[in-house]
Design a protein around this motif. Sequence first.
Motif, PDB file in Angstrom:
ATOM      1  N   MET A 115       0.797  -1.237   0.000  1.00  0.00           N
ATOM      2  CA  MET A 115       0.000   0.000   0.000  1.00  0.00           C
ATOM      3  C   MET A 115       0.828   1.285   0.000  1.00  0.00           C
ATOM      4  SD  MET A 115      -3.182  -0.728  -0.241  1.00  0.00           S
ATOM      5  CE  MET A 115      -4.029   0.757   0.267  1.00  0.00           C
ATOM      6  N   ASN A 116       2.096   1.221   0.274  1.00  0.00           N
ATOM      7  CA  ASN A 116       2.937   2.411   0.317  1.00  0.00           C
ATOM      8  C   ASN A 116       3.026   3.034  -1.070  1.00  0.00           C
ATOM      9  OD1 ASN A 116       4.533   4.359   1.513  1.00  0.00           O
ATOM     10  ND2 ASN A 116       6.402   3.160   1.359  1.00  0.00           N
ATOM     11  N   GLY A 117       2.585   4.266  -1.206  1.00  0.00           N
ATOM     12  CA  GLY A 117       2.636   4.965  -2.483  1.00  0.00           C
ATOM     13  C   GLY A 117       1.428   4.733  -3.367  1.00  0.00           C
ATOM     14  N   HIS A 118       0.384   4.123  -2.866  1.00  0.00           N
ATOM     15  CA  HIS A 118      -0.831   3.878  -3.640  1.00  0.00           C
ATOM     16  C   HIS A 118      -1.856   4.986  -3.399  1.00  0.00           C
ATOM     17  CE1 HIS A 118       0.721  -0.086  -4.441  1.00  0.00           C
ATOM     18  NE2 HIS A 118      -0.309  -0.318  -5.226  1.00  0.00           N
ATOM     19  N   PHE A 119      -2.833   5.050  -4.262  1.00  0.00           N
ATOM     20  CA  PHE A 119      -3.919   6.012  -4.115  1.00  0.00           C
ATOM     21  C   PHE A 119      -5.019   5.419  -3.243  1.00  0.00           C
ATOM     22  CE2 PHE A 119      -3.095   9.557  -6.862  1.00  0.00           C
ATOM     23  CZ  PHE A 119      -2.151   9.086  -7.750  1.00  0.00           C
ATOM     24  N   LEU A 120      -5.547   6.242  -2.329  1.00  0.00           N
ATOM     25  CA  LEU A 120      -6.717   5.892  -1.544  1.00  0.00           C
ATOM     26  C   LEU A 120      -7.593   7.142  -1.485  1.00  0.00           C
ATOM     27  CD1 LEU A 120      -8.205   3.823   0.214  1.00  0.00           C
ATOM     28  CD2 LEU A 120      -6.944   4.694   2.170  1.00  0.00           C
ATOM     29  N   ASP A 121      -8.794   7.052  -1.999  1.00  0.00           N
ATOM     30  CA  ASP A 121      -9.714   8.184  -2.096  1.00  0.00           C
ATOM     31  C   ASP A 121      -9.099   9.354  -2.863  1.00  0.00           C
ATOM     32  OD1 ASP A 121     -11.773   6.912  -0.774  1.00  0.00           O
ATOM     33  OD2 ASP A 121     -11.171   7.667   1.196  1.00  0.00           O
ATOM     34  N   GLY A 122      -8.297   9.053  -3.887  1.00  0.00           N
ATOM     35  CA  GLY A 122      -7.712  10.088  -4.729  1.00  0.00           C
ATOM     36  C   GLY A 122      -6.440  10.711  -4.192  1.00  0.00           C
ATOM     37  N   TRP A 123      -5.933  10.245  -3.066  1.00  0.00           N
ATOM     38  CA  TRP A 123      -4.715  10.795  -2.462  1.00  0.00           C
ATOM     39  C   TRP A 123      -3.663   9.703  -2.368  1.00  0.00           C
ATOM     40  CZ3 TRP A 123      -4.242  15.570   0.609  1.00  0.00           C
ATOM     41  CH2 TRP A 123      -5.312  16.439   0.404  1.00  0.00           C
ATOM     42  N   VAL A 124      -2.398  10.063  -2.524  1.00  0.00           N
ATOM     43  CA  VAL A 124      -1.299   9.117  -2.362  1.00  0.00           C
ATOM     44  C   VAL A 124      -1.036   8.959  -0.873  1.00  0.00           C
ATOM     45  CG1 VAL A 124       1.123   8.637  -2.838  1.00  0.00           C
ATOM     46  CG2 VAL A 124      -0.263   9.802  -4.541  1.00  0.00           C
ATOM     47  N   ILE A 125      -1.042   7.711  -0.417  1.00  0.00           N
ATOM     48  CA  ILE A 125      -0.808   7.455   1.011  1.00  0.00           C
ATOM     49  C   ILE A 125       0.586   6.878   1.216  1.00  0.00           C
ATOM     50  CG2 ILE A 125      -3.237   7.151   1.540  1.00  0.00           C
ATOM     51  CD1 ILE A 125      -2.674   4.105   1.644  1.00  0.00           C
ATOM     52  N   PHE A 126       1.115   7.063   2.405  1.00  0.00           N
ATOM     53  CA  PHE A 126       2.418   6.549   2.777  1.00  0.00           C
ATOM     54  C   PHE A 126       2.262   5.708   4.036  1.00  0.00           C
ATOM     55  CE2 PHE A 126       3.025  10.475   0.488  1.00  0.00           C
ATOM     56  CZ  PHE A 126       3.868  10.052  -0.525  1.00  0.00           C
ATOM     57  N   VAL A 127       2.905   4.552   4.049  1.00  0.00           N
ATOM     58  CA  VAL A 127       2.766   3.594   5.136  1.00  0.00           C
ATOM     59  C   VAL A 127       4.116   3.442   5.820  1.00  0.00           C
ATOM     60  CG1 VAL A 127       2.070   1.253   5.740  1.00  0.00           C
ATOM     61  CG2 VAL A 127       0.998   2.394   3.790  1.00  0.00           C
ATOM     62  N   ASP A 128       4.150   3.709   7.113  1.00  0.00           N
ATOM     63  CA  ASP A 128       5.368   3.626   7.916  1.00  0.00           C
ATOM     64  C   ASP A 128       5.089   2.864   9.196  1.00  0.00           C
ATOM     65  OD1 ASP A 128       7.085   5.360   6.294  1.00  0.00           O
ATOM     66  OD2 ASP A 128       5.718   6.959   6.888  1.00  0.00           O
ATOM     67  N   PRO A 129       6.132   2.350   9.850  1.00  0.00           N
ATOM     68  CA  PRO A 129       5.904   1.707  11.149  1.00  0.00           C
ATOM     69  C   PRO A 129       5.420   2.740  12.163  1.00  0.00           C
ATOM     70  CG  PRO A 129       8.177   1.377  10.391  1.00  0.00           C
ATOM     71  CD  PRO A 129       7.515   2.281   9.425  1.00  0.00           C
ATOM     72  N   ALA A 130       4.488   2.349  13.008  1.00  0.00           N
ATOM     73  CA  ALA A 130       3.995   3.248  14.055  1.00  0.00           C
ATOM     74  C   ALA A 130       5.034   3.321  15.170  1.00  0.00           C
ATOM     75  CB  ALA A 130       2.670   2.741  14.599  1.00  0.00           C
ATOM     76  N   LYS A 131       5.207   4.497  15.698  1.00  0.00           N
ATOM     77  CA  LYS A 131       6.133   4.694  16.819  1.00  0.00           C
ATOM     78  C   LYS A 131       5.326   4.720  18.105  1.00  0.00           C
ATOM     79  CE  LYS A 131       9.211   7.433  13.987  1.00  0.00           C
ATOM     80  NZ  LYS A 131       9.722   8.772  13.709  1.00  0.00           N
ATOM     81  N   SER A 132       5.922   4.243  19.179  1.00  0.00           N
ATOM     82  CA  SER A 132       5.223   4.272  20.460  1.00  0.00           C
ATOM     83  C   SER A 132       5.207   5.697  20.986  1.00  0.00           C
ATOM     84  CB  SER A 132       5.896   3.340  21.467  1.00  0.00           C
ATOM     85  OG  SER A 132       7.218   3.771  21.698  1.00  0.00           O
ATOM     86  N   ARG A 133       4.170   6.007  21.732  1.00  0.00           N
ATOM     87  CA  ARG A 133       4.074   7.338  22.311  1.00  0.00           C
ATOM     88  C   ARG A 133       5.157   7.543  23.352  1.00  0.00           C
ATOM     89  NH1 ARG A 133      -2.125   8.931  23.685  1.00  0.00           N
ATOM     90  NH2 ARG A 133      -2.496  10.004  21.735  1.00  0.00           N
ATOM     91  N   ALA A 134       5.809   8.687  23.290  1.00  0.00           N
ATOM     92  CA  ALA A 134       6.826   9.009  24.286  1.00  0.00           C
ATOM     93  C   ALA A 134       6.131   9.559  25.524  1.00  0.00           C
ATOM     94  CB  ALA A 134       7.797  10.040  23.738  1.00  0.00           C
TER      95      ALA A 134
END
Length: 161
Positions: A115-134
């Motif tokens: 899914m990284n770099g694909h269109f979703l609802d007309g927008w390019v999305i970026f998928v990254d690992p989630a970081k834990s809250r500091a």
Amino acid sequence: MALSASTSGLRRLLSATFSPSLKNLSVCATRDCSSIPQIEEGIETSNLPPLTTPKLFISGLSRLTTDEKLKEAFSRYGQLVEAKVITDRASGRSKGFGFVKYGTIEEAEEARKGMNGHFLDGWVIFVDPAKSRAQKPFDKQSEVDSSQSGVKANKTVGWCG
């Protein structure tokens, strides 16, 4: 007619400047971009570090993207535990990012690659690992000041008027 002339002129200008990366511009100018599966070259995924968590951070979401649309888009890569679009408290609209969580890290890795770099609802999305809250650091000095005098002082310096 004026719209198509200006669109074709814009396409020529952009294709001369960014030639191979914007081949899908003509398709986006004439119809909905959500049918385009991926940006022409895509996002390079071979040099990404391996995931350590099954939770992914999704950025670049449209303001119209809902939890259901996010879940539908990412469910083909594995068993989703959670799909959440972060919304503004006052307006209830999407802030443009969200999170998805899978059952395993392998499923999350497949989703990131797919899914990284694909269109979703007309927008390019970026998928990254989630970081834990500091965690916010505990300021022991401010507690000492307030307990000694009984009044907590505002230590902000600047114009307040």
